[in-house]
Design a protein around this motif. Structure first.
Motif, short mmCIF file in Angstrom:
data_model
loop_
_atom_site.label_atom_id
_atom_site.label_comp_id
_atom_site.label_asym_id
_atom_site.label_seq_id
_atom_site.Cartn_x
_atom_site.Cartn_y
_atom_site.Cartn_z
N ALA A 1 8.12 3.85 4.82
CA ALA A 1 9.16 3.68 4.89
C ALA A 1 10.57 4.26 4.29
CB ALA A 1 9.66 2.47 3.90
N MET A 2 9.95 5.24 3.42
CA MET A 2 10.73 6.18 2.74
C MET A 2 11.03 6.97 3.96
SD MET A 2 8.87 6.98 -1.05
CE MET A 2 9.20 4.87 -2.32
N GLN A 3 10.17 7.63 4.66
CA GLN A 3 10.03 9.03 5.68
C GLN A 3 10.86 9.03 6.67
OE1 GLN A 3 9.99 9.44 8.92
NE2 GLN A 3 8.09 7.45 9.23
N GLN A 4 11.53 6.89 7.16
CA GLN A 4 11.84 6.43 7.80
C GLN A 4 13.23 6.96 7.66
OE1 GLN A 4 10.54 6.72 11.02
NE2 GLN A 4 12.70 6.52 11.21
N GLN A 5 13.24 5.91 6.07
CA GLN A 5 15.06 5.92 5.65
C GLN A 5 15.77 7.62 5.27
OE1 GLN A 5 14.74 3.82 1.29
NE2 GLN A 5 16.70 4.00 2.11
N ALA A 6 14.73 8.50 4.87
CA ALA A 6 15.20 9.72 5.35
C ALA A 6 15.78 10.81 6.28
CB ALA A 6 14.10 10.67 4.97
N HIS A 7 15.14 10.00 7.67
CA HIS A 7 15.90 9.82 8.96
C HIS A 7 16.99 8.91 8.75
CE1 HIS A 7 12.98 12.21 10.76
NE2 HIS A 7 12.10 11.56 10.32
N ILE B 1 11.98 12.14 0.69
CA ILE B 1 10.47 12.46 1.06
C ILE B 1 9.43 13.20 0.06
CG2 ILE B 1 10.38 14.99 2.52
CD1 ILE B 1 11.72 14.19 4.20
N ASP B 2 10.82 13.88 -0.91
CA ASP B 2 9.80 14.41 -2.58
C ASP B 2 9.19 12.77 -2.58
OD1 ASP B 2 10.47 16.82 -2.00
OD2 ASP B 2 11.79 16.53 -3.13
N THR B 3 9.67 11.96 -3.47
CA THR B 3 8.89 10.77 -3.94
C THR B 3 7.81 9.92 -3.07
OG1 THR B 3 11.02 9.65 -4.57
CG2 THR B 3 9.46 8.11 -4.59
N PHE C 1 0.89 -1.44 0.38
CA PHE C 1 -0.04 0.15 -0.21
C PHE C 1 0.21 1.33 0.13
CE2 PHE C 1 -3.37 -2.40 2.34
CZ PHE C 1 -3.96 -2.98 1.00
N PRO C 2 0.11 2.26 -0.31
CA PRO C 2 1.09 3.62 -0.70
C PRO C 2 1.19 4.48 0.27
CG PRO C 2 -0.13 3.56 -2.27
CD PRO C 2 -0.86 2.54 -1.38
#
Length: 352
Positions: A195-201, A216-218, A188-189
């Motif tokens: 996952a992407m926002q946590q990877q940004a951290h 974060i943009d993605t 699911f989106p």
């Protein structure tokens, strides 16, 4: 060394200690104390032996899911300490019912159990007990795997990555988030955003600004596609400016004071009064950015409101942010503005 020589802790001798100070006895102390702490934190997940068989009505799945949403709302008002016992007890009940349930009812209860375990883990993490948080994140992953739900399995990995963020392990965060994103076509989106926002951290912890912005943009491009009815992991729906909060936090960690300050000003305008604990965390982070940008008076002004909320919620996460502020204000320690900050922080410093 002071305790060894004098038999008293530094704060008992009149020294000022950091707000995140943990006495060594909490880590290496008496075995009986540590054992009691462990049992208290883990008892709900470690019920041994079979339980008496009972009929499990499918309607119980909806009941637990509806209760879960209420717990999320209560957490925003109350903070962690008043909820840990309630949510842990409900997890224990779910675990008991799972042992009797069969088929799809059992699968549904396992999914609910994973979500409850994740919330218990978050409450311990917000309370500052990373050992208990890590234990419950492991319970979350176990139950998610047993449920065979790929979305929950990904969610459990992101939850573990969140703990690694608090431990300052950027590469560990990235490893877990990349594992959650493997084969994302079917996820699911909402899970991909998490996952992407946590990877940004994780990227910010290793100093990679370009990766922070790209991730974060993605993730932002997926927000309009979030349309699932899952009761867990809905921070991106509930939190105004959710991704900009993450970006501002990462920017502050990267030392990008001007950019972070502009984002915090924007985010705080939209935070509702109901999200009091989150507002306190954001204020503390903004104050730290102001101090790092050599605006000590502005930092102290912001800190007043953050401390008021910290006293109400007793969130260790907020205390940790205030500790970062205290360190950032180090250059003004002996100046009037530094003494003002010390006076403002005194209630939480003494309470810690």
């Amino acid at each position: 060394m002071l305790h060894h020589a004098l038999g008293r802790w530094p704060e008992d001798l009149g020294f000022t200690v950091p707000v995140d100070w943990i006495r060594p006895e909490a880590l290496q102390g008496d075995d009986d104390v540590n054992r009691r702490q462990f049992v208290s934190a883990t008892a709900a997940a470690l019920v041994t032996g079979p339980t008496a068989s009972q009929h499990v009505d499918p309607a119980l799945i909806d009941y637990f899911e509806q209760q879960l949403e209420g717990h999320y709302r209560a957490d925003m008002f109350l903070g962690p300490h008043d909820l840990i016992g309630t949510v842990s007890a409900q997890y224990q009940l779910i675990d008991k019912l799972v042992r009797s349930a069969k088929g799809e009812v059992r699968r549904g209860l396992l999914r609910a159990g994973a979500a409850y375990a994740a919330l218990v883990g978050w409450l311990y993490q917000d309370a500052g007990d990373l050992a208990a948080a890590t234990f419950w994140r492991g319970v979350t992953q176990e139950i998610a795997v047993r449920s065979r739900d790929p979305h929950l399995i990904g969610y459990s990995l992101v939850n573990q990555a969140h703990v690694r963020t608090d431990l300052g392990d950027g590469r560990g965060v990235i490893d877990l988030c990349e594992a959650a994103l493997d084969g994302t076509d079917g996820l699911f989106p909402k899970l991909r955003i998490m996952a992407m926002q946590q990877q940004a951290h994780g990227a910010s912890l290793i100093g990679d600004r370009s990766a922070v912005d790209q991730l974060i943009d993605t993730a932002a491009g997926l927000l309009t596609r979030v349309d699932d009815d899952l009761p867990w992991g809905n921070a991106c729906r509930r939190t105004p400016g959710y991704l900009e909060v993450q970006r501002a936090t990462c920017y502050g960690r990267l030392g990008l004071g001007r950019e972070a300050e502009a984002l915090w000003a924007q985010v705080l305008d939209d935070v509702p009064s109901t999200a009091r604990r989150d507002r306190g965390v954001y204020l503390a982070r903004r104050a730290t950015v102001a101090a790092a940008s050599r605006q000590p008076d502005h930092a102290v002004e912001i800190a007043r409101s953050a401390v008021e909320i910290a006293l109400e919620t007793r969130s260790a996460r907020m205390l940790r942010e205030l500790g970062s502020l205290e360190r950032a204000m180090g250059p003004w320690h002996d100046a009037p503005v530094g003494r003002d900050l010390a006076e403002i922080l005194a209630p939480v410093t003494e309470g810690s």
